[in-house]
Enzyme design. Structure first.
Site, PDB file in Angstrom:
ATOM      1  N   GLY A 161      39.465  26.315  24.076  1.00 31.78           N
ATOM      2  CA  GLY A 161      38.594  25.659  25.039  1.00 31.78           C
ATOM      3  C   GLY A 161      38.173  24.303  24.507  1.00 31.78           C
ATOM      4  O   GLY A 161      38.896  23.669  23.742  1.00 31.78           O
ATOM      5  N   CYS A 162      37.009  23.878  24.886  1.00 30.80           N
ATOM      6  CA  CYS A 162      36.499  22.571  24.473  1.00 30.80           C
ATOM      7  C   CYS A 162      36.451  22.477  22.949  1.00 30.80           C
ATOM      8  O   CYS A 162      35.856  23.319  22.286  1.00 30.80           O
ATOM      9  CB  CYS A 162      35.102  22.372  25.052  1.00 30.80           C
ATOM     10  SG  CYS A 162      34.323  20.835  24.528  1.00 30.80           S
TER      11      CYS A 162
END
Length: 169
Positions: A9-10
């Site tokens: 993810g981020c």
């Protein structure tokens, strides 16, 4: 020294958990797995480059093993979500363990099989295990984001932290 690359993810949310471990020499945010050399954040976010946001970790295997890093990686992600992580959606946020050696591949595959067999999650573990590709360093403002922008980091990671607390604690 060895190198590990994880997409979960981020990348802002993937730095701190690794950076806090003994034996970690550096954790850098960047992009990998795509077809465009040296992409920008804007290009990756446009979802046309094929890259994932990822972290590159340089570590001392005498102090922390790759297996330990993989276990820590799992505990930062939702390994049942192939289409992003938490509020970050899309292919550029897909969960991937990128291996740099055949031994890393074996460790990651065994760890994934163990996690699936554990019954911790009702759904299949969909995190992919792929060969490492060129890693392109993200822009400076992304490096160490949680230190530079603690309020924004807290806001952007709230859903992730809630999931981790509920599923990994």
């Amino acid at each position: 020294m060895e190198r590990a690359i994880f997409a979960g993810g981020c990348f802002w949310c993937m730095v701190q958990p690794f950076e806090e471990q003994a034996g970690i020499l550096s954790v850098r945010s960047g992009y990998t797995g795509g077809h465009l050399p040296n992409p920008s954040y804007e290009q990756v976010c446009a979802k046309t480059t094929g890259h994932t946001e990822a972290v590159e970790i340089i570590f001392d295997p005498e102090e922390i093993s790759y297996k330990e890093l993989v276990e820590l990686y799992w505990a930062q992600t939702d390994p049942t979500d192939a289409f992003g992580q938490f509020e970050d959606r899309g292919d550029n946020y897909r969960p991937v363990i990128y291996y740099t050696t055949e031994r890393q591949k074996e460790i990651a595959e065994q760890s994934k099989a163990n996690l699936q067999a554990s019954g911790r999650f009702d759904q299949p573990i969909v995190t992919t295990i792929e060969p490492a590709e060129p890693f392109y360093l993200a822009e400076d403002y992304h490096q160490g984001f949680y230190k530079k922008n603690p309020k924004r980091y807290a806001q952007s990671s709230a859903i992730r932290h809630q999931f981790l607390e509920e599923n990994w604690s």
